[in-house]
Design a protein around this motif. Structure first.
Motif: not given
Length: 253
Positions: A82-95, A132-139
Motif C-alpha cells: 500500500l503506497n497511497i490513501v485518498i480518503a474521499n468518502a464524505g457527506i454534505t448536509t445543509f441546514d 516504504t513511506g507513502g502518501s495520504i490525501l484528505l478531502m
C-alpha cells in the motif's frame, strides 16, 4: 499516457462516482492499482469491472473499522503493498446552525472525520511496517477555509481535516509518509448537476468563470500523491477557480 503511477497501490474511498471515480480512473490510466470503496454496490461493481484487473472493490461504510481493515488487507493481498490513501468518502448536509440536530451531527462526524482519521491511522501503520513511506490525501473543502451559509457543521469537519493534515506532519514525516489535504470549491458532479442553476450561478461568481470539473480536482489530487511530490506535506491545496480570494455568496440577498 505516461504510466507515472506504475507499481503504486492506492486505496480510494467514495470512488464509485463523482470526484472519487475520476481520481480512480486517472490513477488506473497512469499505471496504478486500486482498492476502491463505496456504499453503492451496483455502481461499485460497474466501476470495478470497468477498471478490470487494476482494481478491486470493497463495499461498505468507510467509517467502520472492519471495512477500513478489509481495504488495507485486500490491498496487500491482491497487489502486495500500500503506497497511497485518498480518503474521499464524505457527506454534505445543509441546514441552519440553529436547526441542526444531534442525529445529523453524529452522522456527519462519523463519515467526514472518523472515516478519514482511522483510515489514515491504519494505513500509516501499514506503511511504517513496509518501510516504504507513502502518501495520504484528505478531502477537505473551501467551506473549511471560508464561511458558507447553511454549511456550518460541514465546514467545521472540513476545517478539521486540514488541521489533521498539518498536525500529523511531526508523527509521519520520520517514516517518509506525506499527508496533505485538498479543498475543492464548487464542482460539477452528478449531485450538483441535479440543481439546474448550479453551473450558471457558480460561473457568475467564480473569478476564472466556471466551476471546477471532476477532472480539475483529480489532477490536483494526483499531483499531491505523486512520488515526485514527496517534499509537500502538511498542506491544503485549494482548487476553486479563485472563489475564496473574493468569496461572493451564491445566495442572493
Amino acid at each position: 499516457m505516461q504510466e507515472d503511477f506504475e507499481g503504486q497501490v492506492a486505496i480510494i474511498t467514495g470512488a464509485a462516482s463523482g470526484i472519487g471515480l475520476e481520481i480512480a480512473q486517472q490513477f488506473a490510466a497512469r499505471g496504478g492499482k486500486i482498492v476502491i470503496n463505496d456504499i453503492d454496490g451496483k455502481t461499485l461493481r460497474e466501476v470495478t469491472n470497468q477498471l478490470n484487473h487494476k482494481a478491486i472493490g470493497i463495499l461498505g461504510d468507510a467509517s467502520q473499522p472492519k471495512i477500513i481493515q478489509e481495504m488495507i488487507t485486500e490491498a496487500k493481498h491482491h497487489f502486495g503493498q500500500l503506497n497511497i490513501v485518498i480518503a474521499n468518502a464524505g457527506i454534505t448536509t445543509f441546514d441552519r446552525f440553529l436547526d441542526y440536530t444531534s442525529e445529523q451531527f453524529d452522522q456527519l462526524i462519523q463519515l467526514n472525520l472518523k472515516a478519514s482519521f482511522f483510515l489514515a491511522q491504519t494505513a500509516s501503520r501499514t506503511m511504517i511496517e513496509q518501510k516504504t513511506g507513502g502518501s495520504i490525501l484528505l478531502m477537505s473543502s473551501v467551506t473549511g477555509v471560508q464561511a458558507h451559509e447553511n454549511l456550518v457543521a460541514y465546514g467545521m469537519t472540513k476545517a478539521a481535516l486540514q488541521m489533521l493534515a498539518k498536525a500529523l506532519v511531526s508523527e509521519l514525516s520520520p517514516h517518509q509518509i506525506c499527508i496533505n489535504a485538498i479543498a475543492p470549491g464548487a464542482t460539477l458532479t452528478e449531485r450538483t448537476l441535479n440543481d439546474q442553476d448550479y453551473k450558471q450561478v457558480w460561473s457568475n461568481i467564480t473569478p476564472i468563470g466556471r466551476p471546477a470539473t471532476v477532472q480539475d480536482i483529480a489532477h490536483a489530487a494526483l499531483f499531491l500523491v505523486h512520488p515526485k511530490s514527496k517534499h509537500i506535506t502538511g498542506q491544503t491545496l485549494v482548487v476553486d477557480g479563485g472563489w475564496t480570494s473574493v468569496s461572493p455568496s451564491p445566495f442572493e440577498k
